[in-house]
Design an enzyme around this catalytic site. Structure first.
Site, short mmCIF file in Angstrom:
data_model
loop_
_atom_site.label_atom_id
_atom_site.label_comp_id
_atom_site.label_asym_id
_atom_site.label_seq_id
_atom_site.Cartn_x
_atom_site.Cartn_y
_atom_site.Cartn_z
CG ASN A 207 -0.21 -0.05 2.51
OD1 ASN A 207 0.50 0.87 2.85
ND2 ASN A 207 -0.35 -1.17 3.24
CG ASP A 275 -6.99 -5.16 5.99
OD1 ASP A 275 -6.57 -5.07 7.17
OD2 ASP A 275 -7.60 -4.24 5.41
N PRO A 303 -3.27 -11.65 10.48
CG PRO A 303 -1.28 -11.91 11.67
CD PRO A 303 -1.91 -12.18 10.33
CG ASP A 304 -6.75 -6.31 13.51
OD1 ASP A 304 -6.00 -5.64 14.25
OD2 ASP A 304 -7.68 -5.81 12.84
CB ILE A 305 -0.84 -6.27 14.81
CG1 ILE A 305 -0.30 -7.15 13.67
CG2 ILE A 305 0.20 -6.13 15.91
CD1 ILE A 305 0.76 -6.48 12.82
CG PHE A 322 -2.91 5.68 13.37
CD1 PHE A 322 -2.21 5.40 14.53
CD2 PHE A 322 -2.76 6.92 12.77
CE1 PHE A 322 -1.37 6.34 15.10
CE2 PHE A 322 -1.92 7.87 13.32
CZ PHE A 322 -1.22 7.59 14.48
CE LYS A 336 -11.06 0.68 10.81
NZ LYS A 336 -10.32 1.27 9.70
CE LYS A 340 -8.99 -2.86 13.31
NZ LYS A 340 -7.79 -3.12 12.51
N1 CTP Z 1 -4.08 -3.04 11.98
C1 CTP Z 1 -3.34 -4.06 12.51
N2 CTP Z 1 -3.29 -5.26 11.90
C2 CTP Z 1 -3.99 -5.49 10.76
C3 CTP Z 1 -4.76 -4.44 10.19
C4 CTP Z 1 -4.76 -3.22 10.82
O1 CTP Z 1 -2.70 -3.86 13.55
N3 CTP Z 1 -3.92 -6.67 10.19
C5 CTP Z 1 -4.15 -1.76 12.69
C6 CTP Z 1 -3.49 -0.61 12.00
O2 CTP Z 1 -2.13 -0.47 12.35
C7 CTP Z 1 -4.32 0.55 12.51
C8 CTP Z 1 -5.69 -0.05 12.70
O3 CTP Z 1 -5.48 -1.43 12.80
O4 CTP Z 1 -3.88 0.99 13.79
C9 CTP Z 1 -6.71 0.25 11.66
O5 CTP Z 1 -6.24 -0.06 10.40
P1 CTP Z 1 -7.18 0.12 9.13
O6 CTP Z 1 -6.45 -0.36 7.95
O7 CTP Z 1 -7.76 1.50 9.09
O8 CTP Z 1 -8.35 -0.84 9.54
P2 CTP Z 1 -8.77 -2.21 9.00
O9 CTP Z 1 -8.47 -3.24 10.02
O10 CTP Z 1 -8.20 -2.43 7.66
O11 CTP Z 1 -10.33 -2.03 8.94
P3 CTP Z 1 -11.27 -1.78 7.67
O12 CTP Z 1 -11.11 -2.98 6.84
O13 CTP Z 1 -12.60 -1.62 8.29
O14 CTP Z 1 -10.76 -0.52 7.05
#
Ligand code: CTP
Length: 396
Positions: A207, A275, A303-305, A322, A336, A340
């Site tokens: 990205n 993602d 994984p969503d960290i 963020f 969000k 989260k």
């Molecule tokens: N984040 C994370 N791990 C992921 C995805 C996102 O830690 N796999 C964290 C980002 O560092 C940020 C926050 O989650 O602090 C939000 O990221 P964002 O891309 O805006 O959200 P998404 O999880 O992609 O949600 P959406 O699909 O609804 O935009």
């Protein structure tokens, strides 16, 4: 600076002639000075001048039988609150970077556990030499603080960077190095930059994140005295100096690096984590098969960290996420935050017309449990400083 003691190591450069003035200024500010003179330094300023102005004897040899009866070089650094090297010559910097200890100055620098501030001074070509660049990078990685050099006319008749910082600037740097900072002793993890999810050895999904906001936040937290673990994907902005940078490529590596950095007092997740990752990638470069059909990439969720750390057993006291959105910014970001499980969300509009992604400015809304606060558009550095100050209110 009242009651503090500076161990001042004077190296052999022409700018050593300014050191007696620096000694007077440090003493006027209330601190004591223990002067240490290298053999080369003694060619440019005299032990007599330094000891009269410091009001203390000058130390200039490792082989002082009386002092070494008490392991004098260890005592000298034990008594100090800060070690200052001015002028820090190319030779002294090289010795420090290599951990050499052939004379009193270098032995002190190797034996000390105190913070060290150097004021480099040398000819412009020596300063620009790759060896000095390497040594400087090593010293910064070792946590050595620097002030200067300035740029301008030099005693050798050349012009450029290499002049020792003026005594006033060195004094300010000493003052800053001695001030504790509200986050001293605190540990903060910052994630930053994009992640790259490989398709094959030469292609990846990524990205547009530059990592500028994350780097600015890490620097602002460092400036408040925090120890910062900076877990960064392949960003275009380099990691700030004085933080512990951990370079990763993929989301899964980022998660592992964050886990390894725990425990922490706070975590700021500024990374634009991909993602999804490609699960049917190839270890070899993918070739066209002649059919005209593109390969179908199969993806799996990463994984969503942020969500993971928000529920981790050793969850930091403050978790900041963020939200990069392109529409209904506050509504999406508020949802969000709940989804989260983090404490705060810093929301921003990354629509291309805002110029935020990849730019130098940011306009954010801080979402906490009490509601949404719009911050005016400002530089990413200013957003970082404001956020770091808010974090300090919670974890200092
Ligand atoms: N984040 C994370 N791990 C992921 C995805 C996102 O830690 N796999 C964290 C980002 O560092 C940020 C926050 O989650 O602090 C939000 O990221 P964002 O891309 O805006 O959200 P998404 O999880 O992609 O949600 P959406 O699909 O609804 O935009």
């Amino acid at each position: 600076m009242q009651g503090k003691r500076i161990l001042l190591i004077v190296g052999g450069g022409i700018s050593a002639y300014k050191i007696p003035q620096l000694v007077r200024m440090i003493r006027s500010a209330g601190a004591a000075v223990t002067p240490v003179l290298t053999a080369a330094g003694a060619q440019f300023t005299t032990p007599m001048t330094l000891s009269v102005l410091a009001g203390e004897p000058v130390h200039d040899t490792l082989w002082d039988r009386n002092a070494e009866a008490e392991i004098g070089h260890i005592q000298l650094s034990r008594r100090a609150d800060l070690v200052v090297v001015a002028p820090a010559t190319a030779d002294l910097m090289a010795r420090m970077a290599q951990g050499m200890s052939g004379d009193l100055a270098s032995t002190l620098l190797l034996a000390t556990d105190k913070r060290v501030l150097i004021a480099p001074a040398m000819n412009v070509r020596m300063w620009d030499h790759p060896a000095t660049r390497r040594n400087l990078a090593q010293l910064k990685a070792d946590g050595i603080l620097t002030v200067g050099p300035d740029s301008g006319d030099m005693a050798c008749g050349e012009h450029g960077p290499g002049r020792m910082a003026e005594p006033e600037a060195i004094l300010e740097a000493i003052r800053a190095a001695l001030s504790p900072g509200p986050l001293r002793g605190r540990h903060v993890i910052v994630t930053s930059g994009p992640t790259h999810e490989p398709i094959d050895p030469v292609r990846y999904v990524a990205n547009r994140s530059s990592g500028a906001q994350g780097a600015a936040i890490a620097a602002a937290l460092r400036d408040l005295g925090a120890r910062v673990s900076f877990v960064t994907g392949p960003a275009t902005v380099p990691p700030p100096e004085g933080v512990e940078a951990i370079a990763v490529e993929t989301a899964r590596q980022m998660r592992d690096a964050v886990e390894a950095a725990l425990p922490a007092d706070a975590a700021v997740m500024a990374a634009a984590v991909a993602d999804w990752r490609v699960v049917n990638g190839s270890k070899q470069k993918m070739k066209k098969d002649g059919s005209g059909r593109p390969p179908a990439l199969e993806m799996a969720e990463n994984p969503d960290i942020l969500a993971w750390i928000s529920t981790a057993a050793d969850r930091p006291r403050l978790v900041v996420g963020f939200a990069a959105e392109t529409q209904d910014v506050v509504a999406h970001a508020t949802a969000k935050r709940t989804r989260k499980g983090c404490d705060w969300i810093v929301a921003n509009d990354v629509s291309p017309e805002t110029g935020i992604m990849g730019g130098t400015e940011n306009a954010v809304t801080l979402i906490t449990h009490t509601g949404a606060e719009d911050w005016p558009r400002m530089s990413k550095d200013a957003v970082a400083a404001r956020l770091a100050a808010r974090i300090a209110e919670v974890i200092a």
